[in-house]
Design an enzyme around this catalytic site. Structure first.
Site, PDB file in Angstrom:
ATOM      1  N   HIS A 104     -15.673  11.870 -37.167  1.00 57.02           N
ATOM      2  CA  HIS A 104     -14.439  11.100 -37.341  1.00 57.02           C
ATOM      3  C   HIS A 104     -14.800   9.635 -37.554  1.00 57.02           C
ATOM      4  O   HIS A 104     -15.172   8.946 -36.605  1.00 57.02           O
ATOM      5  CB  HIS A 104     -13.560  11.267 -36.099  1.00 57.02           C
ATOM      6  CG  HIS A 104     -12.204  10.653 -36.229  1.00 57.02           C
ATOM      7  ND1 HIS A 104     -11.989   9.293 -36.146  1.00 57.02           N
ATOM      8  CD2 HIS A 104     -10.991  11.224 -36.436  1.00 57.02           C
ATOM      9  CE1 HIS A 104     -10.690   9.058 -36.288  1.00 57.02           C
ATOM     10  NE2 HIS A 104     -10.068  10.208 -36.466  1.00 57.02           N
TER      11      HIS A 104
ATOM     12  N   HIS B 296     -11.080  10.501 -43.817  1.00 55.04           N
ATOM     13  CA  HIS B 296     -11.756   9.747 -42.758  1.00 55.04           C
ATOM     14  C   HIS B 296     -12.481  10.644 -41.752  1.00 55.04           C
ATOM     15  O   HIS B 296     -13.218  10.146 -40.908  1.00 55.04           O
ATOM     16  CB  HIS B 296     -10.751   8.857 -42.015  1.00 55.04           C
ATOM     17  CG  HIS B 296      -9.838   9.635 -41.121  1.00 55.04           C
ATOM     18  ND1 HIS B 296      -8.801  10.406 -41.613  1.00 55.04           N
ATOM     19  CD2 HIS B 296      -9.819   9.780 -39.782  1.00 55.04           C
ATOM     20  CE1 HIS B 296      -8.185  10.993 -40.598  1.00 55.04           C
ATOM     21  NE2 HIS B 296      -8.779  10.632 -39.477  1.00 55.04           N
TER      22      HIS B 296
END
Length: 167
Positions: A89, A74
């Site tokens: 992120h 992620h």
């Protein structure tokens, strides 16, 4: 630089360099302060922008080297050829999905160019399961940055500049 420094050849100032950071994903730029996570909104990990995504792929925002790609795919770090350290992120609390919705394309230590694919994602699944899909793009070595200009509006991955900075 004072008169005596000029006269006697004082210390040379470091050459500043302008660096452009491109959109790692397509979507709309959002203020970093609007990200629903204090780590990003209060710039604890660095300053930058966030993007509300509308695509399915995260690409390299600079020419450089992929650093760490989180096990859950992620988020990743990348260092530009100019020494800018970036952190991308995807979403908020997406680590809790344990990798669901993400597919790693790049590898740690890989040299990349702007626009090279790093991670694929399933936006519909992530919109349904994540707290937020706002994706912070932050500079983690802000102490080396003398000027930061944030752009706004709609962006296209690998094509639109989202940040211009002076190192």
């Amino acid at each position: 630089m004072g008169f005596l420094d000029k006269l006697f050849g004082g210390k040379k100032e470091a050459v500043s360099k302008e660096v452009k950071i491109f959109a790692p994903l397509s979507g709309e730029i959002v203020n970093i302060e609007d990200v629903p996570d204090v780590v990003f909104s209060e710039k604890i990990v660095g300053d930058g922008i966030a993007i509300r995504p509308n695509g399915d792929e995260i690409v390299a925002p600079v020419n450089g080297t992929i650093g760490k790609i989180f096990e859950t795919n992620h988020a990743f770090s990348i260092e530009s050829d100019e020494g800018i350290e970036l952190f991308v992120h995807f979403g908020i609390d997406t680590v809790e999905l344990k990798g669901e919705g993400f597919t790693r394309i790049a590898t740690e230590g890989q040299k990349v160019k702007v626009g090279d694919p790093v991670i694929k994602f399933d936006l519909a699944l992530l919109e349904a399961k994540a707290k937020s899909v706002l994706t912070p793009v932050v500079i983690s070595n802000m102490d080396e940055i003398s000027n930061l200009q944030k752009l706004s509006g709609e962006v296209v991955k690998g094509e639109s500049v989202v940040l211009t900075l002076t190192k």
